[in-house]
Design an enzyme around this catalytic site. Structure first.
Site, PDB file in Angstrom:
ATOM      1  N   HIS A 158       0.824  -1.225   0.000  1.00  0.00           N
ATOM      2  CA  HIS A 158       0.000   0.000   0.000  1.00  0.00           C
ATOM      3  C   HIS A 158       0.856   1.273   0.000  1.00  0.00           C
ATOM      4  O   HIS A 158       0.303   2.377  -0.081  1.00  0.00           O
ATOM      5  CB  HIS A 158      -0.931   0.024   1.210  1.00  0.00           C
ATOM      6  CG  HIS A 158      -1.949  -1.074   1.215  1.00  0.00           C
ATOM      7  ND1 HIS A 158      -2.787  -1.320   0.152  1.00  0.00           N
ATOM      8  CD2 HIS A 158      -2.262  -1.999   2.162  1.00  0.00           C
ATOM      9  CE1 HIS A 158      -3.572  -2.349   0.435  1.00  0.00           C
ATOM     10  NE2 HIS A 158      -3.264  -2.782   1.647  1.00  0.00           N
ATOM     11  N   ASP A 193      -2.833 -10.516  -2.509  1.00  0.00           N
ATOM     12  CA  ASP A 193      -3.391 -10.055  -1.238  1.00  0.00           C
ATOM     13  C   ASP A 193      -4.889  -9.765  -1.407  1.00  0.00           C
ATOM     14  O   ASP A 193      -5.341  -9.422  -2.509  1.00  0.00           O
ATOM     15  CB  ASP A 193      -2.658  -8.780  -0.817  1.00  0.00           C
ATOM     16  CG  ASP A 193      -2.916  -8.365   0.616  1.00  0.00           C
ATOM     17  OD1 ASP A 193      -2.059  -8.628   1.466  1.00  0.00           O
ATOM     18  OD2 ASP A 193      -3.967  -7.754   0.873  1.00  0.00           O
TER      19      ASP A 193
END
Length: 341
Positions: A158, A193
């Site tokens: 992220h 993910d």
């Protein structure tokens, strides 16, 4: 398969996590690594200490201002005299026609997207150690290993070039890909993910030499909400080098494997010299974040499908939070990969 790991991750032990207005203990805890280590032990993987590469691999991915901020952040925060036990921004400025701030509170807001990446006294050291773990795994592959696994904590996918978000500070998967680019003309990153790899997408969005593919829970209903849609395909030289495959909430094994087949076709067409897997295990049916519902057998099938791509592969740990089955899911994913090789 060799597994790279360091105990230095333990210096990062965040406490603050804001969930729908409720402050809770974060799910990104040091215990995650203990459970993943148990999974490596069950799979009989050899542990390797990381090489310390210094700032070079991080500087290929992240801006000088951001790296300086992270290195100086804790000292600047504590110098305020009335600061809390963790750095959590109270502003997140829109950058249009904005001026880069010099005050630590302003810099904290400038460099963080959300409140889920609190910075503590050991965060910078742990994040740097994680990039060394990822770079070491990539170097093992450059040196001739068929594949290597990097137990990175904190995770990284992220994190943008100059932004922390979603438990992530430095983008370990991007760092591994950039290191592989020292030898390979093209590299692919496949993110499995449960969350979209928005930071990785952002770093490479206008580049045509690194393909970014992410399979994740539909962001219409799931974090990060504003990235991860199928129409995001890259820009400029990177147009067509980004593929997002959002899945309905609760997707199980067969649906996930179907999505992986689509990703495989795109990766094969790109013809990379090496592959990075952003190995989130939070797509598990038992993960506390509950986006998808992949079983341990499903993770074995995912590992096998990745192996059949036949590429030199670096598997970088991303998400996967505290559940009794976390270690077993890692054993299954790596075992499936090895069996199919």
């Amino acid at each position: 398969m060799k597994a790279v790991y360091t105990e230095l991750h333990r210096s990062h032990d965040p406490q603050f996590f804001l969930v729908r207005g409720v402050v809770k203990r974060t799910t990104e805890q040091p215990e995650r690594a203990d459970r993943l280590l148990a999974g490596l032990k069950a799979g009989k993987h050899d542990l390797v200490e990381p090489t310390i590469f210094g700032q070079g691999p991080r500087a290929r991915v992240h801006s000088p201002e951001y790296l300086s901020f992270l290195a100086e952040a804790w000292d600047g925060w504590t110098a305020l005299g009335d600061s809390g036990p963790e750095m959590i921004a109270n502003i997140h400025p829109v950058r249009n026609a904005a001026t880069y701030p010099t005050h630590i509170v302003g810099r904290l807001g400038w460099h963080t997207i959300d409140t889920s990446c609190p910075i503590g006294p050991g965060t910078w050291a742990a994040a740097c150690a994680a990039t060394d773990v990822a770079t070491t795994a990539a170097q093992l592959v450059l040196d001739g290993e068929d594949a290597a696994y990097a137990l990175c904590r904190p995770p990284g996918h992220h994190a943008y070039r100059d932004l922390a978000s979603g438990f992530c500070y430095l983008n370990n998967s991007a760092v591994a890909a950039a290191h592989l680019r020292l030898k390979h003309e093209r590299v692919a990153i496949l993110d499995v993910d449960v969350h979209h790899g928005n930071g990785t997408q952002g770093i490479f969005y206008e580049r045509g030499d690194v393909l970014t593919v992410s399979i994740h829970a539909d962001p219409t209903f799931f974090n990060p909400f504003v990235w991860g849609y199928a129409h995001e395909r890259g820009a400029g030289p990177g147009l067509g080098a980004n593929l997002n495959i959002p899945l309905p909430i609760g997707t199980r094994d067969d649906g996930y494997i179907q999505a992986l087949a689509v990703a495989e076709k795109t990766i094969r067409a790109f013809a990379p010299g090496a592959l990075v897997i952003a190995l989130g295990l939070d797509a598990s049916e038992h993960d506390p974040l509950a986006g998808l519902a992949v079983t341990s057998e499903g993770f074995r099938r995912i590992g096998a499908a990745i192996a059949r791509l036949g590429l030199p592969t670096v598997l970088v740990q991303e998400g996967g939070y505290l559940s009794d089955i976390l270690g077993a899911n890692l054993t299954a994913a790596l075992g499936g990969f090895e069996a199919a090789r």
